[in-house]
Motif scaffolding. Structure first.
Motif, PDB file in Angstrom:
ATOM      1  N   PRO A 239       5.531   4.298  -7.505  1.00 29.05           N
ATOM      2  CA  PRO A 239       4.388   3.866  -8.323  1.00 29.05           C
ATOM      3  C   PRO A 239       4.641   4.089  -9.808  1.00 29.05           C
ATOM      4  O   PRO A 239       5.083   5.171 -10.219  1.00 29.05           O
ATOM      5  CB  PRO A 239       3.245   4.756  -7.807  1.00 29.05           C
ATOM      6  CG  PRO A 239       3.619   5.050  -6.390  1.00 29.05           C
ATOM      7  CD  PRO A 239       5.114   5.174  -6.388  1.00 29.05           C
TER       8      PRO A 239
ATOM      9  N   GLU B  83      -0.100   1.795  -8.258  1.00 30.16           N
ATOM     10  CA  GLU B  83      -0.370   3.128  -7.726  1.00 30.16           C
ATOM     11  C   GLU B  83      -0.563   3.056  -6.213  1.00 30.16           C
ATOM     12  O   GLU B  83      -1.198   2.133  -5.687  1.00 30.16           O
ATOM     13  CB  GLU B  83      -1.629   3.710  -8.383  1.00 30.16           C
ATOM     14  CG  GLU B  83      -1.917   5.155  -8.005  1.00 30.16           C
ATOM     15  CD  GLU B  83      -0.825   6.097  -8.462  1.00 30.16           C
ATOM     16  OE1 GLU B  83      -0.600   7.102  -7.766  1.00 30.16           O
ATOM     17  OE2 GLU B  83      -0.210   5.825  -9.521  1.00 30.16           O
TER      18      GLU B  83
ATOM     19  N   GLN C  53       1.711   2.500  -3.955  1.00 30.29           N
ATOM     20  CA  GLN C  53       2.568   1.528  -3.282  1.00 30.29           C
ATOM     21  C   GLN C  53       4.039   1.802  -3.590  1.00 30.29           C
ATOM     22  O   GLN C  53       4.368   2.577  -4.500  1.00 30.29           O
ATOM     23  CB  GLN C  53       2.176   0.106  -3.695  1.00 30.29           C
ATOM     24  CG  GLN C  53       0.731  -0.239  -3.364  1.00 30.29           C
ATOM     25  CD  GLN C  53       0.428  -1.715  -3.479  1.00 30.29           C
ATOM     26  OE1 GLN C  53       1.302  -2.552  -3.390  1.00 30.29           O
ATOM     27  NE2 GLN C  53      -0.849  -2.041  -3.656  1.00 30.29           N
ATOM     28  N   TYR C  54       4.921   1.159  -2.814  1.00 30.78           N
ATOM     29  CA  TYR C  54       6.372   1.299  -2.986  1.00 30.78           C
ATOM     30  C   TYR C  54       7.013  -0.088  -3.030  1.00 30.78           C
ATOM     31  O   TYR C  54       6.512  -1.033  -2.412  1.00 30.78           O
ATOM     32  CB  TYR C  54       6.998   2.082  -1.829  1.00 30.78           C
ATOM     33  CG  TYR C  54       6.432   3.466  -1.618  1.00 30.78           C
ATOM     34  CD1 TYR C  54       6.607   4.473  -2.566  1.00 30.78           C
ATOM     35  CD2 TYR C  54       5.735   3.774  -0.456  1.00 30.78           C
ATOM     36  CE1 TYR C  54       6.098   5.746  -2.362  1.00 30.78           C
ATOM     37  CE2 TYR C  54       5.224   5.042  -0.233  1.00 30.78           C
ATOM     38  CZ  TYR C  54       5.403   6.018  -1.188  1.00 30.78           C
ATOM     39  OH  TYR C  54       4.884   7.275  -0.992  1.00 30.78           O
TER      40      TYR C  54
ATOM     41  N   SER D  57       4.885  -5.368  -2.859  1.00 34.04           N
ATOM     42  CA  SER D  57       5.055  -3.926  -2.652  1.00 34.04           C
ATOM     43  C   SER D  57       4.295  -3.470  -1.404  1.00 34.04           C
ATOM     44  O   SER D  57       3.391  -4.142  -0.918  1.00 34.04           O
ATOM     45  CB  SER D  57       4.595  -3.158  -3.890  1.00 34.04           C
ATOM     46  OG  SER D  57       3.305  -3.580  -4.288  1.00 34.04           O
TER      47      SER D  57
END
Length: 266
Positions: A120, A186, A188-189, A209
């Motif tokens: 994030p 924010e 998440q990847y 993401s």
């Protein structure tokens, strides 16, 4: 002199049908579910999107307790980890491979396995196959060296020159827009497969993401098969063809550590 009479042990009451059901069937199932959901489990690799580091059919060890700790706010996954997760719902609805059917009765999102590239807040871009994180080029030689040797390292396609792309190999997907740079939201990847051919991996570049809530865990080690062939050759002209394996047998038990390139990032 006579021996004292022994007191007979009281007879145990017979088990009820419900007690037998619990002891013989339900208790082992509950125990197995608790172990696999909260302690550790094994996950099989399906496909070639993580070649050369993970091969089709290998099984990896996933410490599930890490995931629950992270969700509780204790620690987090790190760049370079290999994650097991479900694809976003919008992507699953639009990309055939990301939606499976159970005997035609219901559909579900299958678990995928990819490498965590961006956390994030990270700013990510890609140009000619080279990934840049927060203004610093990521040394991806742990995987690109293999694909360069195979003669099919992707430097020309949409996904090699746009960090998110509405199409892959000329086929529209339309889950995410074309972007040259992307900031990971924010919670998440951003994930990518190690297979860096033009159609080698359906990942965050075309599906977006991954929410933290959809991550099942981190692949920590390869546990099966015990041995594997040392060499592998990928047919770049026929990506659907099974890779060729050759050479001596080598021990396949190994920890899945983060590639050195991630440790060089500031």
């Amino acid at each position: 002199m006579t021996a004292p009479e022994s007191t007979p042990a009281p007879n145990k009451p017979p088990q009820t049908a419900l007690q037998k059901l619990w002891k013989e069937i339900l208790e082992p199932i509950v125990f197995a579910v608790v172990i696999t959901q909260f302690v550790a489990t094994l996950v099989g690799v399906d496909g070639v999107s993580m070649m050369p580091n993970l091969r089709n059919g290998e099984r990896v060890f996933v410490p599930k307790y890490e995931t629950w700790l992270h969700k509780a706010g204790v620690g987090d996954f790190k760049r370079g980890d290999i994650l097991i997760f479900k694809p976003p719902r919008e992507a699953s609805a639009k990309i055939e491979n990301l939606n499976k059917s159970a005997f035609g009765l219901w559909s579900y999102r299958p678990f995928l396995i990819k490498r965590l590239i961006g956390l994030p807040g990270d700013r990510i871009s890609i140009q000619a196959g080279e990934v840049t994180l927060n203004g610093q080029q990521l040394d991806s030689s742990w995987t690109t060296a293999f694909w360069q040797a195979q003669g099919c390292w992707d430097t020309q396609s949409e996904v090699a020159n746009s960090i998110t792309s509405a199409s892959i190999a000329g086929s529209p997907v339309n889950v995410v827009p074309d972007r040259k740079e992307f900031t990971v939201p924010e919670g998440q990847y951003f994930v990518m497969g190690d297979n860096r051919t033009a159609t080698g991996s359906e990942d965050s570049r075309i599906m977006g993401s991954i929410p933290r809530r959809d991550v099942a865990g981190r692949a920590a080690a390869v546990v099966w098969p015990i041995m594997r062939k040392a060499n592998v050759k990928y047919n770049c002209l026929s990506p659907n063809e099974a890779p060729e394996f050759s050479g001596a047998n080598e021990l396949n038990w190994r920890l899945l550590s983060r590639p050195a390139g991630f440790g060089q990032l500031k």
